[in-house]
Scaffold this motif. Sequence first.
Motif, short mmCIF file in Angstrom:
data_model
loop_
_atom_site.label_atom_id
_atom_site.label_comp_id
_atom_site.label_asym_id
_atom_site.label_seq_id
_atom_site.Cartn_x
_atom_site.Cartn_y
_atom_site.Cartn_z
N ILE A 224 0.84 -1.20 0.00
CA ILE A 224 0.00 0.00 0.00
C ILE A 224 0.87 1.25 0.00
N TYR A 225 1.94 1.23 0.77
CA TYR A 225 2.82 2.41 0.82
C TYR A 225 3.50 2.64 -0.52
N VAL A 226 3.97 1.59 -1.17
CA VAL A 226 4.67 1.75 -2.44
C VAL A 226 3.74 2.36 -3.49
N VAL A 227 2.50 1.86 -3.56
CA VAL A 227 1.55 2.42 -4.53
C VAL A 227 1.24 3.87 -4.19
N SER A 228 1.05 4.15 -2.89
CA SER A 228 0.72 5.51 -2.48
C SER A 228 1.88 6.47 -2.70
N MET A 229 3.12 6.01 -2.49
CA MET A 229 4.25 6.93 -2.65
C MET A 229 4.44 7.31 -4.11
N VAL A 230 4.15 6.41 -5.04
CA VAL A 230 4.23 6.76 -6.46
C VAL A 230 3.17 7.80 -6.80
N GLY A 231 1.97 7.66 -6.21
CA GLY A 231 0.95 8.68 -6.41
C GLY A 231 1.30 10.00 -5.76
N GLU A 232 2.01 9.97 -4.63
CA GLU A 232 2.37 11.20 -3.93
C GLU A 232 3.37 12.04 -4.72
N VAL A 233 4.28 11.41 -5.43
CA VAL A 233 5.31 12.16 -6.15
C VAL A 233 4.95 12.38 -7.61
N ASN A 234 3.70 12.08 -7.99
CA ASN A 234 3.19 12.37 -9.34
C ASN A 234 4.02 11.70 -10.43
N ARG A 235 4.33 10.44 -10.23
CA ARG A 235 5.10 9.70 -11.23
C ARG A 235 4.17 8.75 -11.97
N LEU A 236 4.57 8.40 -13.20
CA LEU A 236 3.80 7.43 -13.95
C LEU A 236 3.65 6.15 -13.13
N PRO A 237 2.44 5.54 -13.17
CA PRO A 237 1.26 5.89 -13.98
C PRO A 237 0.32 6.88 -13.32
N PHE A 238 0.79 7.66 -12.33
CA PHE A 238 -0.07 8.57 -11.59
C PHE A 238 0.33 10.03 -11.78
N ASP A 239 0.91 10.41 -12.90
CA ASP A 239 1.33 11.79 -13.11
C ASP A 239 0.20 12.62 -13.71
N MET A 271 11.17 12.17 -4.75
CA MET A 271 11.37 10.76 -5.03
C MET A 271 12.36 10.14 -4.06
N PHE A 272 13.47 10.87 -3.78
CA PHE A 272 14.42 10.38 -2.79
C PHE A 272 13.82 10.38 -1.39
N ASN A 273 12.93 11.31 -1.10
CA ASN A 273 12.30 11.35 0.22
C ASN A 273 11.44 10.12 0.48
N VAL A 274 10.54 9.83 -0.46
CA VAL A 274 9.67 8.67 -0.25
C VAL A 274 10.46 7.37 -0.29
N SER A 275 11.55 7.33 -1.06
CA SER A 275 12.39 6.14 -1.08
C SER A 275 13.09 5.96 0.26
N ALA A 314 17.87 1.37 -5.07
CA ALA A 314 17.05 0.24 -5.54
C ALA A 314 15.59 0.66 -5.66
N VAL A 315 15.07 1.37 -4.66
CA VAL A 315 13.69 1.85 -4.73
C VAL A 315 13.53 2.88 -5.84
N MET A 316 14.53 3.76 -6.01
CA MET A 316 14.48 4.75 -7.08
C MET A 316 14.43 4.08 -8.45
N PHE A 317 15.27 3.06 -8.63
CA PHE A 317 15.27 2.38 -9.92
C PHE A 317 13.94 1.67 -10.17
#
Length: 459
Positions: A224-239, A271-275, A314-317
Amino acid sequence: MNPVTLAAPVGPLPLSGGVVADFSAETWWLTLVKAVFIVVFLIASVILVLWVERRGLARMQTRPGPNVNGPFGLFQAFADAAKLIMKEDFWLKGAERTVYLLAPVIAAFSAFMVYAVIPFGPNVSVLGHSTPLQLTDFPVAVLYVLAITAFGVYGIILGGWSAHSTYPLLGAVRSAAQVISYELAMSLSVLTVFLASGTMSTSGIVGAQTRMWWVVAMMPSFVIYVVSMVGEVNRLPFDLPEAEGELVAGHMVEYSSMKFAWYFLAEYINMFNVSAVCVTLFLGGWRSFVIASFWPGANQGWWPVLWFVAKIWAVMFAMIWTRGTLVRIRYDHFMKLGWKVLIPAALTWFVMVSVVTGVRTFSGTQPRTLLLVLAAVFLVVTAVLVLVPERGSEEAPSPPGGPGELVAPGQVLDAFAGGFPVPPLPGQVLPPSPRSRRQGAGAFLPADPGTAPTEGGNR
């Protein structure tokens, strides 16, 4: 009160599985050095990740990527930075000038603040002073991270509103809805880590993962956190707040030069923050599990900094890989994922972990096995609920002329028959618009042959 007690240094407080960082020997110049290191580390990491992302996406898409400026294109990021510095900095005449300038500063300032409570390693000796590899820590450090993350979104919202333009405003509204939707799921996933660790201190949470990383016992929270963090930083597929195909870069449309660079820098620092938060809460922080099993000194001294940075990258990649693999989802699907899937799943898992924590508190046991079993059962049930289609979710019948159907020449298309407007296929024609029907009686009357066009006739 005994004055000796007042003068005694405050040592680390015992927690479940570890100790918090000990700042009793901290000095002002050590704090200043750590703050400067964090700023330099983040800026250098952004420069490097720009090259990694461009080269990585290029390899995934079978193209060379940047390869002109410097060896392997390493200096491309410096060329882009020089371009932004020298680019003309325009100002909007109708914008709210103060808020228009303040918005990117808020976004960048908030991005730099998160790493203040992130532990890079254990206590080390620096010029005879014992200090933890962390700028600061306090009992509610993770709540501070969530507050700073939410405050940074004001930079996006104010930037879109202050421009007094349509597309930036739409991007700001999307960003507000996105944060509200995914902050709730992220907060609930983090609450389970609080319960299992017995603390909200970042160094205490790392200490609680001495025997087991929370990614194992808290797998639902991690997903849940991984999906939410991608949405928080406005990255694909949530940009969606800056969707180029719909909003032409969203809230950043009316920004140029260094004002745009502040937004650009804040996005990658976030991105580095959520990672870093992901590594701290779920992946053992600076602790190494595999290497420490055969090397006792792996989690001592300066070596943990290397393990921590490697986990962050690793999380960034993984986020870069996601961008090169997935496409932008539709907005209604995005909101449905947040409100109908992530929040109910996070709330259910939070209740289950609360029950297990209550059992541990009153029985005095360490039910890590029970947490693993609950995580497995929860993941299976969630997968079943997600894969089984909802009642009434069958696709509506496609209008005539859909895929595989023959189209009669001149057939009138009902563009909204399937719920969304679609363009006509070859052989179909759109019905006349109400405006053309109204104008057909006067403005576009046919003229008599051999006569000159007059007002109201053909021109």
